[in-house]
Structure formats: C-alpha cells, structure tokens
Motif scaffolding. Structure first.
Motif, PDB file in Angstrom:
ATOM      1  N   GLY A   1      -7.214 -20.754 -24.337  1.00 38.02           N
ATOM      2  CA  GLY A   1      -8.336 -21.360 -24.961  1.00 38.02           C
ATOM      3  C   GLY A   1      -9.707 -21.103 -24.234  1.00 38.02           C
ATOM      4  O   GLY A   1     -10.951 -21.566 -24.551  1.00 38.02           O
ATOM      5  N   LEU A   2      -9.811 -20.598 -23.158  1.00 35.12           N
ATOM      6  CA  LEU A   2     -11.062 -20.505 -22.358  1.00 35.12           C
ATOM      7  C   LEU A   2     -11.621 -18.900 -22.492  1.00 35.12           C
ATOM      8  O   LEU A   2     -12.791 -19.027 -21.972  1.00 35.12           O
ATOM      9  CB  LEU A   2     -10.833 -20.721 -20.885  1.00 35.12           C
ATOM     10  CG  LEU A   2     -10.171 -22.273 -20.602  1.00 35.12           C
ATOM     11  CD1 LEU A   2      -9.667 -22.318 -19.237  1.00 35.12           C
ATOM     12  CD2 LEU A   2     -11.214 -23.280 -21.074  1.00 35.12           C
ATOM     13  N   SER A   3     -10.991 -18.117 -23.224  1.00 34.46           N
ATOM     14  CA  SER A   3     -11.290 -16.696 -23.154  1.00 34.46           C
ATOM     15  C   SER A   3     -13.104 -16.533 -23.834  1.00 34.46           C
ATOM     16  O   SER A   3     -13.794 -15.886 -23.334  1.00 34.46           O
ATOM     17  CB  SER A   3     -10.671 -15.696 -23.692  1.00 34.46           C
ATOM     18  OG  SER A   3     -10.462 -16.263 -25.151  1.00 34.46           O
ATOM     19  N   ASP A   4     -13.164 -17.369 -24.700  1.00 34.00           N
ATOM     20  CA  ASP A   4     -14.588 -17.007 -25.593  1.00 34.00           C
ATOM     21  C   ASP A   4     -15.776 -17.824 -24.612  1.00 34.00           C
ATOM     22  O   ASP A   4     -16.802 -17.700 -25.197  1.00 34.00           O
ATOM     23  CB  ASP A   4     -14.327 -17.645 -26.773  1.00 34.00           C
ATOM     24  CG  ASP A   4     -13.742 -16.487 -27.750  1.00 34.00           C
ATOM     25  OD1 ASP A   4     -13.358 -15.494 -27.434  1.00 34.00           O
ATOM     26  OD2 ASP A   4     -12.831 -17.261 -28.539  1.00 34.00           O
ATOM     27  N   ILE A   5     -15.322 -18.811 -23.653  1.00 30.25           N
ATOM     28  CA  ILE A   5     -16.500 -19.388 -22.695  1.00 30.25           C
ATOM     29  C   ILE A   5     -16.516 -18.585 -21.586  1.00 30.25           C
ATOM     30  O   ILE A   5     -17.081 -19.107 -20.518  1.00 30.25           O
ATOM     31  CB  ILE A   5     -16.623 -20.924 -22.909  1.00 30.25           C
ATOM     32  CG1 ILE A   5     -15.014 -21.139 -21.982  1.00 30.25           C
ATOM     33  CG2 ILE A   5     -16.450 -21.714 -24.067  1.00 30.25           C
ATOM     34  CD1 ILE A   5     -15.261 -22.724 -21.532  1.00 30.25           C
ATOM     35  N   LYS A   6     -15.942 -17.569 -21.298  1.00 31.86           N
ATOM     36  CA  LYS A   6     -15.930 -16.787 -20.034  1.00 31.86           C
ATOM     37  C   LYS A   6     -15.547 -17.713 -18.850  1.00 31.86           C
ATOM     38  O   LYS A   6     -16.114 -17.404 -17.784  1.00 31.86           O
ATOM     39  CB  LYS A   6     -17.527 -16.081 -19.769  1.00 31.86           C
ATOM     40  CG  LYS A   6     -17.773 -15.288 -20.888  1.00 31.86           C
ATOM     41  CD  LYS A   6     -18.996 -14.802 -20.904  1.00 31.86           C
ATOM     42  CE  LYS A   6     -19.302 -13.554 -21.931  1.00 31.86           C
ATOM     43  NZ  LYS A   6     -19.836 -14.110 -23.109  1.00 31.86           N
TER      44      LYS A   6
ATOM     45  N   GLN B   1     -22.873 -25.193 -30.174  1.00 30.64           N
ATOM     46  CA  GLN B   1     -22.120 -24.074 -30.361  1.00 30.64           C
ATOM     47  C   GLN B   1     -21.026 -23.856 -29.342  1.00 30.64           C
ATOM     48  O   GLN B   1     -19.721 -23.456 -29.706  1.00 30.64           O
ATOM     49  CB  GLN B   1     -22.946 -22.910 -30.600  1.00 30.64           C
ATOM     50  CG  GLN B   1     -23.961 -23.039 -31.695  1.00 30.64           C
ATOM     51  CD  GLN B   1     -25.422 -23.652 -31.306  1.00 30.64           C
ATOM     52  OE1 GLN B   1     -25.433 -24.024 -30.018  1.00 30.64           O
ATOM     53  NE2 GLN B   1     -26.147 -23.786 -31.938  1.00 30.64           N
ATOM     54  N   GLU B   2     -21.287 -23.958 -27.948  1.00 32.57           N
ATOM     55  CA  GLU B   2     -20.479 -23.782 -26.876  1.00 32.57           C
ATOM     56  C   GLU B   2     -19.209 -24.743 -27.153  1.00 32.57           C
ATOM     57  O   GLU B   2     -18.018 -24.587 -27.066  1.00 32.57           O
ATOM     58  CB  GLU B   2     -21.058 -23.947 -25.708  1.00 32.57           C
ATOM     59  CG  GLU B   2     -21.736 -22.930 -25.238  1.00 32.57           C
ATOM     60  CD  GLU B   2     -22.705 -23.120 -24.003  1.00 32.57           C
ATOM     61  OE1 GLU B   2     -23.009 -22.059 -23.277  1.00 32.57           O
ATOM     62  OE2 GLU B   2     -22.758 -24.262 -23.724  1.00 32.57           O
TER      63      GLU B   2
ATOM     64  N   SER C   1     -21.153 -36.800 -21.712  1.00 32.58           N
ATOM     65  CA  SER C   1     -21.061 -35.730 -20.802  1.00 32.58           C
ATOM     66  C   SER C   1     -21.187 -34.293 -21.630  1.00 32.58           C
ATOM     67  O   SER C   1     -21.180 -33.189 -20.789  1.00 32.58           O
ATOM     68  CB  SER C   1     -19.918 -35.864 -19.847  1.00 32.58           C
ATOM     69  OG  SER C   1     -18.822 -35.898 -20.347  1.00 32.58           O
ATOM     70  N   ALA C   2     -20.570 -34.435 -22.818  1.00 31.17           N
ATOM     71  CA  ALA C   2     -20.154 -32.957 -23.605  1.00 31.17           C
ATOM     72  C   ALA C   2     -21.532 -32.560 -23.885  1.00 31.17           C
ATOM     73  O   ALA C   2     -21.634 -31.515 -24.240  1.00 31.17           O
ATOM     74  CB  ALA C   2     -19.513 -33.195 -24.747  1.00 31.17           C
ATOM     75  N   GLU C   3     -22.753 -33.281 -23.640  1.00 30.60           N
ATOM     76  CA  GLU C   3     -23.847 -32.735 -24.030  1.00 30.60           C
ATOM     77  C   GLU C   3     -24.376 -31.613 -22.984  1.00 30.60           C
ATOM     78  O   GLU C   3     -25.481 -31.175 -23.159  1.00 30.60           O
ATOM     79  CB  GLU C   3     -25.066 -33.900 -23.984  1.00 30.60           C
ATOM     80  CG  GLU C   3     -24.774 -34.986 -25.097  1.00 30.60           C
ATOM     81  CD  GLU C   3     -25.778 -35.891 -25.173  1.00 30.60           C
ATOM     82  OE1 GLU C   3     -26.677 -35.875 -24.445  1.00 30.60           O
ATOM     83  OE2 GLU C   3     -25.594 -36.914 -25.910  1.00 30.60           O
ATOM     84  N   LEU C   4     -23.831 -31.438 -22.009  1.00 30.05           N
ATOM     85  CA  LEU C   4     -23.944 -30.330 -20.970  1.00 30.05           C
ATOM     86  C   LEU C   4     -23.569 -29.051 -21.707  1.00 30.05           C
ATOM     87  O   LEU C   4     -24.164 -27.816 -21.091  1.00 30.05           O
ATOM     88  CB  LEU C   4     -23.281 -30.592 -19.891  1.00 30.05           C
ATOM     89  CG  LEU C   4     -23.364 -31.920 -18.915  1.00 30.05           C
ATOM     90  CD1 LEU C   4     -22.432 -32.034 -17.875  1.00 30.05           C
ATOM     91  CD2 LEU C   4     -24.915 -31.639 -18.340  1.00 30.05           C
ATOM     92  N   LEU C   5     -22.859 -29.036 -22.824  1.00 30.26           N
ATOM     93  CA  LEU C   5     -22.599 -27.828 -23.411  1.00 30.26           C
ATOM     94  C   LEU C   5     -23.439 -27.845 -24.769  1.00 30.26           C
ATOM     95  O   LEU C   5     -23.522 -28.718 -25.356  1.00 30.26           O
ATOM     96  CB  LEU C   5     -21.215 -27.717 -23.876  1.00 30.26           C
ATOM     97  CG  LEU C   5     -20.000 -28.118 -22.870  1.00 30.26           C
ATOM     98  CD1 LEU C   5     -18.690 -28.176 -23.689  1.00 30.26           C
ATOM     99  CD2 LEU C   5     -19.964 -26.918 -22.187  1.00 30.26           C
TER     100      LEU C   5
END
Length: 167
Positions: free
Chosen positions: A22-27, A81-82, A74-78
């Motif tokens: 699940g991490l491939s699209d966020i590099k 869209q990310e 803390s998810a606001e760090l993203l």
C-alpha cells in the motif's frame, strides 16, 4: 528504491503486493508514514535511552487501519490527496495495521523507526536509522565487484518462479 517496480520484475503478483504493502503510490516517504503513526491512540513513552549512539526518547505504539481512517490532527501533515490515496492503497493491499517503535532525539528528529505491518501475506518489518541531519553527503560509487543489480536479481527470481510453476 521503488519496491513495487523491483518486485514487478519477479513476475510474482503476491510478492509485488507484499513488498509494496500500500505504500507504492506515496514513494515510501518516511514523513508521510510517520504522520499516520502519530495517529495512534495508544502511544507509550518508554523513556530515554540510547540508539545508534545517540540519546533519544523511545515511543512505542500501534495503529490499526480504522484508527488511521479517523483523521486525527497529525494526519494534516499529509495533503488531503496524499492522505486519501495512502488510505485507499492501505485498504486495497489488505494492510491490517502497524506496530512501531520510534526513537526521537533532542531536536525532535527521528533517530530510529522500526515498523511491523500485518498483511494477508504475513508480517513485513522495516528498520530505518536516521543521522547526520543537514550534513553534506559525499557519495562515491563502490567498485563493480562489490555491487549487484537488484532488478536483474528480481528478473532471475521471476524466471525461477515461472519454471517452478511450470514443473
């Protein structure tokens, strides 16, 4: 390194799914992963210690996919869209959750991050060390005899897997 692209060279869909988790699209961006880990409602401060020769504060916790979906501050760090893309990929991969240990230095920077992810294919563990923040890096390629071509290794693995399936 793009784990999904490397695993794709093997031709094994299960390996691709397991390595990308699940991490491939966020590099595989550590800041994005840590932003989600901060959402854990059960983070425990285990106290000071030393890791990789540095004094650091040790934190331990876990995070289920459902907790990540709750959208804590803390998810606001993203970016929105990310975050949406990351969480959609987590669901798609079958990721169950994270167990993690984080050591933070006196400048509030990570020194060591260990993460175990539960997936339908099994547990995937990573350990990442951070050091020398802001230092200029001098990079010199190693001698060819000390290197290997990772993509070639995955291609060879894919050939072996295909041969085994055909047998």
């Amino acid at each position: 390194m793009d784990l999904k692209a490397a695993a794709a060279e093997s031709g094994d869909a299960g390996l691709v799914k397991q390595l990308s988790a699940g991490l491939s699209d966020i590099k595989q961006d550590p800041s994005q992963q840590l932003a989600l880990l901060l959402n854990s409602p059960n983070v425990k401060h285990l106290g000071p210690g030393e890791v990789n020769g540095q004094r650091a504060e040790h934190y331990k916790g876990s995070l289920t996919l459902q907790e990540a979906l709750k959208g804590r501050k803390s998810a606001e760090l993203l970016s929105p869209q990310e975050r949406a893309k990351l969480l959609a990929n987590m669901k798609k991969s079958g990721l169950k959750g994270y167990d993690y240990d984080v050591w933070v230095n006196g400048d509030d920077l990570p020194v060591q991050v260990n993460v175990d992810m539960q997936t339908p294919q099994g547990k995937i563990g990573t350990a990442t060390s951070y050091s020398d923040y802001g230092a200029k890096a001098t990079v010199q390629a190693p001698p060819p005899a000390d290197t290997a071509d990772l993509l070639q290794m995955f291609k060879e693995l894919g050939t072996k897997i295909k041969q085994q399936r055909a047998a």
